[in-house]
Every structure is written in C-alpha cells, then in structure tokens.
Design a protein around this motif. Structure first.
Motif: not given
Length: 216
Positions: A132-134, A184-186, A190-195
């Motif tokens: 999650y760290i970018a 970052d909560v976003l 985003l990960e959840r949506l991609l799942q």
C-alpha cells in the motif's frame, strides 16, 4: 476523520492497566480544548481515541485490547511525548490527506541522517502493508501525514523539513523506534474494488481500465 496535520505535542500523564485493557490520561499542552466535548475524538500518535473525561489540562481515554495489539500504546509511559490532532470539521483545511485514526500496524525507524536543513528517515513497514506504500504517495506515521520519497520492498524513505521536526515528535526518533503506521485509505479501497467482491456485473473496473485512465 483527521488530516494528519499535528496541532500540538502532548504528554502521557498516566497509563493505567484496567481490567485487561488500559486507561490513559494525556496532558494536551497548547491544544485548544474549548470546543472538545465528551465523546469527541482526538488522534494521539495517530490513534483515534474517544474523550471520556476532561480534567482541565487534557483528557482521559480508554484503550481496548484491539488497539493495544495494533499500536505502540502498550509501550507508552508517563512523560512520553505524543502527537495530537482534533477531529476535522467541515470547514477544516485538508492540508494533509484523509486519515481515519485506525492504525494498520507498527513500523520501525531504520536510520536517519541530515540532508541540508532536512532529515532523511528510513523506515520498515510490516510486509503485509508494504504493497500500500507508493513513491510520492501519502502515509501516516504517528499521526503525521507524510509523503513517501522512495520505496524499496517493505522499506521506505521520508524527507522531513525543520518545521515538522519542531512541531511533532519526529525529532526524537532514533534507529529502532517503533511507530504507528496508517496507509492511505484510498489504496485499501482500490485493492478491494480490484478484488471484484460484490462488484456489479459490467461495471468495467479492471486493472486494464485503471491503467488506460492514468492509474499505473
């Protein structure tokens, strides 16, 4: 919700074990408590704490076993300095980023060194948080909203300017210091949506769609 912009540095006055969890008393220093009521939230080193008493020079809060297991609170002792931020209002300037006050895990300071008038910090995150760290993304460290300057696996670097060092507890960090991390909560959403969990058929939200629209 919070912004990650620290308003004051407070001090732990009491950390009292209580029936399996913990009762805290925090002295809040210059933090203005005139608009704080019982039940309000104050982020304390990034942990969203509910005010249960206002003794005059600060507040009291109860800390659950869940919070003790995920944060540094269990290590706090009287005299320890802590970052403080009141919950944001609809009129608050969002100078940092959206911070929930729900700590995701513990990080560790690996090193620090001077870089002109700034300080460069290198930290290590838990492996399950590293994704999650970018680079140039946001992360919350002990409640402070910061920009990630470099990422290498589970380690990342921060450039901290003199004002932030002076107005937060970061000046006290040393190699080995444990810190509370909130990603970052976003990135999580985003990960959840991609799942694809419970995603409506034909919504079109795919990795290819995101890449085509600039999310790389």
């Amino acid at each position: 919700m919070f912004t990650g912009i620290i308003e004051a540095v407070g001090e732990v006055v009491e950390a009292t074990p209580k029936s399996g969890d913990l009762s805290l008393r925090i002295r809040t220093g210059k933090l203005d408590l005139t608009d704080v009521a019982l039940g309000d939230s104050i982020a304390t080193n990034g942990v969203c704490l509910t005010v249960v008493d206002l003794p005059g020079d600060g507040f009291r809060a109860d800390v659950s076993r869940e919070s003790l297991s995920l944060t540094t609170i269990g290590q706090w002792r009287p005299g320890q300095a802590v970052n403080l931020e009141k919950a944001l209002l609809p009129t608050t300037r969002l100078g940092g980023h959206i911070v929930s006050g729900h700590v995701d895990g513990l990080g560790e300071v690996i090193s620090r060194h001077r870089d002109a008038r700034s300080e460069r910090f290198r930290l290590r995150a838990p492996d399950d948080l590293a994704r999650y760290i970018a680079h140039k993304g946001s992360i919350t460290v002990d409640g402070t909203s910061l920009t990630v300057n470099r990422v290498e696996g589970a380690e990342f670097e921060l450039n901290i300017v003199p004002h932030t060092l002076a107005e937060t507890i970061m000046g006290s960090y040393r190699a080995g210091s444990a810190v509370n991390l909130e990603v970052d909560v976003l990135a999580r959403y985003l990960e959840r949506l991609l799942q694809g969990a419970e995603q409506p058929q034909g919504s079109g939200l795919t990795e290819e769609f995101l890449a085509e629209n600039g999310f790389r």
